[in-house]
Design a protein around this motif. Structure first.
Motif, PDB file in Angstrom:
ATOM      1  N   LEU A 113       0.813  -1.213   0.000  1.00 42.99           N
ATOM      2  CA  LEU A 113       0.000   0.000   0.000  1.00 42.99           C
ATOM      3  C   LEU A 113       0.849   1.266   0.000  1.00 42.99           C
ATOM      4  O   LEU A 113       0.321   2.354  -0.275  1.00 42.99           O
ATOM      5  CB  LEU A 113      -0.926  -0.012   1.234  1.00 42.99           C
ATOM      6  CG  LEU A 113      -1.944   1.114   1.362  1.00 42.99           C
ATOM      7  CD1 LEU A 113      -2.946   1.079   0.219  1.00 42.99           C
ATOM      8  CD2 LEU A 113      -2.668   1.034   2.708  1.00 42.99           C
ATOM      9  N   TYR A 116       0.617   3.897  -2.721  1.00 39.71           N
ATOM     10  CA  TYR A 116      -0.705   4.514  -2.894  1.00 39.71           C
ATOM     11  C   TYR A 116      -1.133   5.343  -1.690  1.00 39.71           C
ATOM     12  O   TYR A 116      -2.231   5.904  -1.691  1.00 39.71           O
ATOM     13  CB  TYR A 116      -1.754   3.419  -3.141  1.00 39.71           C
ATOM     14  CG  TYR A 116      -1.398   2.488  -4.259  1.00 39.71           C
ATOM     15  CD1 TYR A 116      -1.641   2.838  -5.585  1.00 39.71           C
ATOM     16  CD2 TYR A 116      -0.789   1.263  -4.005  1.00 39.71           C
ATOM     17  CE1 TYR A 116      -1.309   1.982  -6.621  1.00 39.71           C
ATOM     18  CE2 TYR A 116      -0.446   0.406  -5.032  1.00 39.71           C
ATOM     19  CZ  TYR A 116      -0.713   0.768  -6.340  1.00 39.71           C
ATOM     20  OH  TYR A 116      -0.378  -0.086  -7.368  1.00 39.71           O
ATOM     21  N   LYS A 117      -0.291   5.427  -0.673  1.00 42.71           N
ATOM     22  CA  LYS A 117      -0.651   6.198   0.512  1.00 42.71           C
ATOM     23  C   LYS A 117      -0.806   7.698   0.209  1.00 42.71           C
ATOM     24  O   LYS A 117      -1.716   8.341   0.770  1.00 42.71           O
ATOM     25  CB  LYS A 117       0.389   5.983   1.611  1.00 42.71           C
ATOM     26  CG  LYS A 117       0.306   4.596   2.243  1.00 42.71           C
ATOM     27  CD  LYS A 117       1.316   4.418   3.358  1.00 42.71           C
ATOM     28  CE  LYS A 117       1.195   3.027   3.991  1.00 42.71           C
ATOM     29  NZ  LYS A 117       2.185   2.804   5.079  1.00 42.71           N
ATOM     30  N   HIS A 119      -2.036   9.005  -2.403  1.00 41.84           N
ATOM     31  CA  HIS A 119      -3.364   9.154  -2.993  1.00 41.84           C
ATOM     32  C   HIS A 119      -4.456   9.041  -1.922  1.00 41.84           C
ATOM     33  O   HIS A 119      -5.441   9.801  -1.945  1.00 41.84           O
ATOM     34  CB  HIS A 119      -3.574   8.092  -4.074  1.00 41.84           C
ATOM     35  CG  HIS A 119      -4.923   8.163  -4.726  1.00 41.84           C
ATOM     36  ND1 HIS A 119      -5.220   9.091  -5.708  1.00 41.84           N
ATOM     37  CD2 HIS A 119      -6.049   7.426  -4.540  1.00 41.84           C
ATOM     38  CE1 HIS A 119      -6.468   8.924  -6.093  1.00 41.84           C
ATOM     39  NE2 HIS A 119      -7.002   7.909  -5.402  1.00 41.84           N
ATOM     40  N   GLU A 137     -10.875   2.846  -6.152  1.00 44.00           N
ATOM     41  CA  GLU A 137      -9.997   3.784  -6.850  1.00 44.00           C
ATOM     42  C   GLU A 137      -8.570   3.240  -6.931  1.00 44.00           C
ATOM     43  O   GLU A 137      -7.916   3.353  -7.985  1.00 44.00           O
ATOM     44  CB  GLU A 137     -10.017   5.139  -6.140  1.00 44.00           C
ATOM     45  CG  GLU A 137     -11.340   5.885  -6.246  1.00 44.00           C
ATOM     46  CD  GLU A 137     -11.241   7.264  -5.628  1.00 44.00           C
ATOM     47  OE1 GLU A 137     -10.122   7.642  -5.197  1.00 44.00           O
ATOM     48  OE2 GLU A 137     -12.268   7.970  -5.583  1.00 44.00           O
ATOM     49  N   LEU A 138      -8.096   2.666  -5.824  1.00 49.24           N
ATOM     50  CA  LEU A 138      -6.734   2.141  -5.842  1.00 49.24           C
ATOM     51  C   LEU A 138      -6.601   0.941  -6.779  1.00 49.24           C
ATOM     52  O   LEU A 138      -5.540   0.745  -7.394  1.00 49.24           O
ATOM     53  CB  LEU A 138      -6.315   1.747  -4.420  1.00 49.24           C
ATOM     54  CG  LEU A 138      -6.188   2.892  -3.401  1.00 49.24           C
ATOM     55  CD1 LEU A 138      -5.634   2.358  -2.092  1.00 49.24           C
ATOM     56  CD2 LEU A 138      -5.303   4.011  -3.931  1.00 49.24           C
ATOM     57  N   LEU A 141      -5.880   2.032 -10.060  1.00 50.41           N
ATOM     58  CA  LEU A 141      -4.505   2.508 -10.181  1.00 50.41           C
ATOM     59  C   LEU A 141      -3.487   1.379 -10.128  1.00 50.41           C
ATOM     60  O   LEU A 141      -2.287   1.637 -10.242  1.00 50.41           O
ATOM     61  CB  LEU A 141      -4.206   3.520  -9.072  1.00 50.41           C
ATOM     62  CG  LEU A 141      -5.040   4.810  -9.079  1.00 50.41           C
ATOM     63  CD1 LEU A 141      -4.690   5.683  -7.882  1.00 50.41           C
ATOM     64  CD2 LEU A 141      -4.821   5.586 -10.386  1.00 50.41           C
ATOM     65  N   TYR A 143      -3.561  -1.234  -7.558  1.00 50.79           N
ATOM     66  CA  TYR A 143      -3.418  -1.842  -6.235  1.00 50.79           C
ATOM     67  C   TYR A 143      -4.037  -3.235  -6.241  1.00 50.79           C
ATOM     68  O   TYR A 143      -5.167  -3.432  -6.695  1.00 50.79           O
ATOM     69  CB  TYR A 143      -4.091  -0.955  -5.183  1.00 50.79           C
ATOM     70  CG  TYR A 143      -4.127  -1.547  -3.804  1.00 50.79           C
ATOM     71  CD1 TYR A 143      -2.969  -1.689  -3.056  1.00 50.79           C
ATOM     72  CD2 TYR A 143      -5.337  -1.970  -3.235  1.00 50.79           C
ATOM     73  CE1 TYR A 143      -3.001  -2.229  -1.783  1.00 50.79           C
ATOM     74  CE2 TYR A 143      -5.382  -2.502  -1.962  1.00 50.79           C
ATOM     75  CZ  TYR A 143      -4.209  -2.640  -1.237  1.00 50.79           C
ATOM     76  OH  TYR A 143      -4.248  -3.182   0.024  1.00 50.79           O
TER      77      TYR A 143
END
Length: 313
Positions: A113, A116-117, A119, A137-138, A141, A143
């Motif tokens: 993670l 993506y933190k 974001h 959302e992740l 991207l 995730y």
């Protein structure tokens, strides 16, 4: 002759009817004892951090060890007294503050993670706090982690948010009770809230004045002032009191007698209540002849002799 208890009871019904007309004012009256706004969300940066059980235990241990050291006890003696290891006591004794023992205890491990933190931080600042939507959302991207990882990362932020909920505003029955009770019998908090209610509604202030004036007539038995009281109530927009005043005028002589002389229909009302009590004791099976016999029995029996009722042994 009118009964003063029922006059006061009928006035309470009229007062409640008038108070209910101003229920919108009551919903906006919120009196807080802590001076905080009625509906606000505190900034999480200013919120008090919750101490974990491990941190609390370390801080307590640090205070205890240093207190024993100040009294002249040695490391081994402290370890034996507190049932702790010698190295733990030495490490605690060397630490000038609990923060030296707490630093570096929970180092975050690398996580998928981490990229993506930023974001998540941005979306949280924008107001999106739903972990399911953030996970969607992740995933767009790239995730591929679990929902639980995102939830664990956001949990401390949720705990730091403090929702300050306003107390419930006073209800119609509550305000009516304050208005019908003597001001000296109100508690400090009740008096403060009642004052706030009256300050926001002039109609309720006028209503309270009329209630206290009628209470003065009733307690001092000055029924000769009742006509002036009715005239004053009809000068204000208080429909409930207008109806109450009309009812008083329909039975004017009995009302004036009840508010002037020391006599009233209280004994009659008490006897009626006694008959109802006897009927309830018979579980609804008390017909008129049986009720008559029992009422006459209680009326002729000496007061010192107890009356045996159904169900008593």
């Amino acid at each position: 002759m009118a009964d003063r208890f029922h006059l006061w009871q009928n006035l309470g019904t009229a007062v409640e009817r008038n108070v209910s007309r101003h229920n919108n004012y009551l919903k906006t009256v919120v009196v807080r004892t802590d001076g905080l706004p009625s509906d606000a969300v505190a900034n999480h940066a200013d919120a008090k951090r919750v101490m974990s059980s491990i941190e609390a235990r370390i801080r307590e241990r640090h205070v205890t060890v240093h207190a024993l050291l100040a009294q002249g006890h040695g490391i081994r003696e402290i370890a034996r007294e507190l049932h702790m290891g010698g190295n733990t006591v030495r490490r605690t004794a060397r630490a000038a503050s609990p923060e030296e023992l707490l630093s570096g205890r929970h180092q975050p491990r690398p996580s998928q993670l981490d990229p993506y933190k930023p974001h998540l931080d941005k979306r949280w600042a924008e107001g999106l706090t739903n972990a399911i939507q953030l996970q969607a959302e992740l995933q767009d991207l790239g995730y591929r982690g679990s929902y639980q990882t995102i939830s664990d990362y956001l949990r401390p932020r949720r705990r730091r948010r403090i929702r300050i909920v306003a107390p419930a505003p006073p209800g119609v029955r509550q305000v009516t009770g304050w208005m019908m009770r003597h001001p000296d019998r109100l508690g400090d908090e009740e008096r403060r809230q009642f004052t706030a209610v009256l300050a926001r509604c002039p109609e309720l202030t006028a209503l309270h004045g009329h209630v206290r004036a009628f209470a003065e007539i009733l307690t001092t038995r000055s029924g000769q002032h009742l006509k002036d009281w009715i005239t004053a109530t009809r000068a204000d927009d208080l429909p409930g009191l207008h109806t109450f005043a009309t009812g008083l005028e329909k039975d004017w002589d009995a009302v004036v007698q009840g508010l002037t002389t020391c006599w009233n229909s209280g004994p009659v009302e008490g006897r009626v209540n006694h008959i109802k009590m006897i009927k309830r004791q018979m579980f609804g099976r008390a017909t008129l002849p049986l009720l008559r016999k029992r009422v006459l029995l209680t009326a002729t029996r000496p007061a010192a002799q107890p009356v045996t009722t159904v169900g008593q042994v």
